[in-house]
Design a protein around this motif. Structure first.
Motif, short mmCIF file in Angstrom:
data_model
loop_
_atom_site.label_atom_id
_atom_site.label_comp_id
_atom_site.label_asym_id
_atom_site.label_seq_id
_atom_site.Cartn_x
_atom_site.Cartn_y
_atom_site.Cartn_z
N GLU A 54 0.69 -1.28 -0.11
CA GLU A 54 0.09 -0.08 -0.08
C GLU A 54 0.86 1.39 -0.05
O GLU A 54 0.37 2.19 -0.29
CB GLU A 54 -0.89 0.14 1.13
N LEU A 55 1.95 1.30 0.14
CA LEU A 55 3.01 2.17 0.45
C LEU A 55 3.61 2.60 -0.87
O LEU A 55 3.78 1.79 -1.77
CB LEU A 55 4.20 2.04 1.28
N LYS A 56 4.02 3.72 -1.01
CA LYS A 56 5.29 4.21 -2.15
C LYS A 56 6.34 3.65 -2.09
O LYS A 56 6.79 3.07 -1.12
CB LYS A 56 5.13 5.85 -2.19
N GLU A 59 8.71 4.55 0.65
CA GLU A 59 8.00 4.54 1.91
C GLU A 59 8.06 2.77 2.46
O GLU A 59 7.78 2.75 3.79
CB GLU A 59 6.46 4.93 1.99
N LYS A 60 8.40 2.06 1.65
CA LYS A 60 8.13 0.81 2.12
C LYS A 60 8.96 0.22 3.14
O LYS A 60 8.69 -0.60 3.76
CB LYS A 60 8.28 -0.09 0.91
N ARG A 62 9.28 1.47 5.83
CA ARG A 62 8.53 1.72 7.04
C ARG A 62 8.12 0.54 7.91
O ARG A 62 7.69 0.44 9.10
CB ARG A 62 7.67 3.03 7.08
N GLY A 115 1.80 4.91 7.74
CA GLY A 115 0.62 5.42 6.64
C GLY A 115 0.32 6.84 6.46
O GLY A 115 -0.56 7.41 5.69
N MET A 116 1.29 7.50 7.20
CA MET A 116 1.13 9.23 7.25
C MET A 116 1.59 10.10 5.88
O MET A 116 1.75 11.08 6.22
CB MET A 116 1.67 9.57 8.57
N GLY A 117 2.17 9.20 5.19
CA GLY A 117 2.49 9.96 3.96
C GLY A 117 3.86 10.64 4.25
O GLY A 117 4.97 10.19 4.96
N ASP A 118 3.98 11.91 3.71
CA ASP A 118 5.26 12.61 3.76
C ASP A 118 5.43 13.26 5.01
O ASP A 118 6.42 13.89 5.35
CB ASP A 118 5.23 13.65 2.61
N THR A 119 4.30 13.21 5.88
CA THR A 119 4.44 13.79 7.11
C THR A 119 5.36 13.02 8.02
O THR A 119 6.07 13.62 8.92
CB THR A 119 2.84 13.75 7.73
N THR A 121 8.72 10.80 9.34
CA THR A 121 10.12 10.66 8.85
C THR A 121 10.73 9.50 9.68
O THR A 121 10.22 8.89 10.50
CB THR A 121 10.97 11.97 9.39
#
Length: 248
Positions: A54-56, A59-60, A62, A115-119, A121
């Protein structure tokens, strides 16, 4: 399901086998498990893979933090299982250290960040996985509020000693004294959550997400009621929010 497996269904040997497989975190580890746990284990790994899908692409990584948090959860569940099967009564501080992790809150705090996107880190994920300040406070609030509600309901024969029982046993006090003391510890945990907002402003989006999880415990366990187990206790709240909401 992981909670019920360790607490109720598995023998101590099976608990150890399950934890070993979870620590290895590979499909080939399914051979360590009895047949009835193999499907569960493979589905669990598949579920985490679905999280990753589900992640970009950037972002995987994470999901590895959520996996590590789950492995920590499993190790602590095994500790509780060993206490139960050996009829060991841990001291209060030791009990809280383990059972607060077993509440699932620290894992949830990590999992709900991925799953918080770019928010979010990498620094925030490292912070959440470390289970300090606000995350630790979330775990303590969850554990204590659950235990206070469960004590009122009565103990399941498969349950290890709760924080309430451990406090009563260690300090030789009545239940109302233990309730008051644990209540004050819950207040201290709330203070820790608020303090973290001021001390770690660079992590504020993550801290607020964790604080929201902590706040949700009031809906599940307020007034020593276990609405997590007995969901009918939430009927009034659900009606006020979705059926008869206050008009704007």
């Amino acid at each position: 399901m992981i909670d019920d497996t360790y607490d109720v269904h598995a023998t101590l040997m099976e608990c150890k086998q399950l934890n070993e497989a979870i620590q290895r975190w590979e499909e080939s580890a399914v051979s360590l498990l009895p047949e009835y746990l193999q499907k569960f284990y493979l589905k669990m790994i598949c579920t985490f893979k679905e999280f990753e899908d589900e992640l970009k692409p950037d972002e995987k990584y994470r999901v590895s933090y959520s996996t590590k948090a789950f492995q920590i959860l499993s190790s602590n569940h095994l500790q509780e299982a060993e206490w139960f099967h050996k009829n060991h009564k841990p001291r209060f501080n030791g009990q809280v250290k383990v059972s607060s992790i077993c509440s699932g809150a620290p894992w949830a705090c990590v999992g709900l960040l991925i799953g918080m996107g770019d928010t979010v880190t990498k620094e925030e994920l490292e912070w959440a996985l470390g289970c300090t300040d606000a995350v630790r406070a979330c775990a303590v609030v969850t554990r204590f509020m659950n235990d206070l509600a469960a004590f009122k309901q009565g103990k399941n024969k498969y349950d290890v000693h709760s924080s309430v029982e451990s406090y009563i046993s260690e300090y030789g006090v009545a239940s109302d004294v233990a309730f008051a003391k644990i209540g004050s510890m819950i207040e201290d945990a709330w203070k820790t959550t608020n303090q973290t907002r001021f001390e770690r402003p660079e992590l504020l989006p993550a801290i607020q997400r964790v604080a929201n999880i902590t706040i949700s415990m009031m809906f599940w366990y307020d007034d020593h009621k276990d609405a997590f187990t007995y969901s009918n206790c939430l009927e009034g709240t659900i009606r006020r929010l979705f059926v008869n909401p206050i008009p704007f």
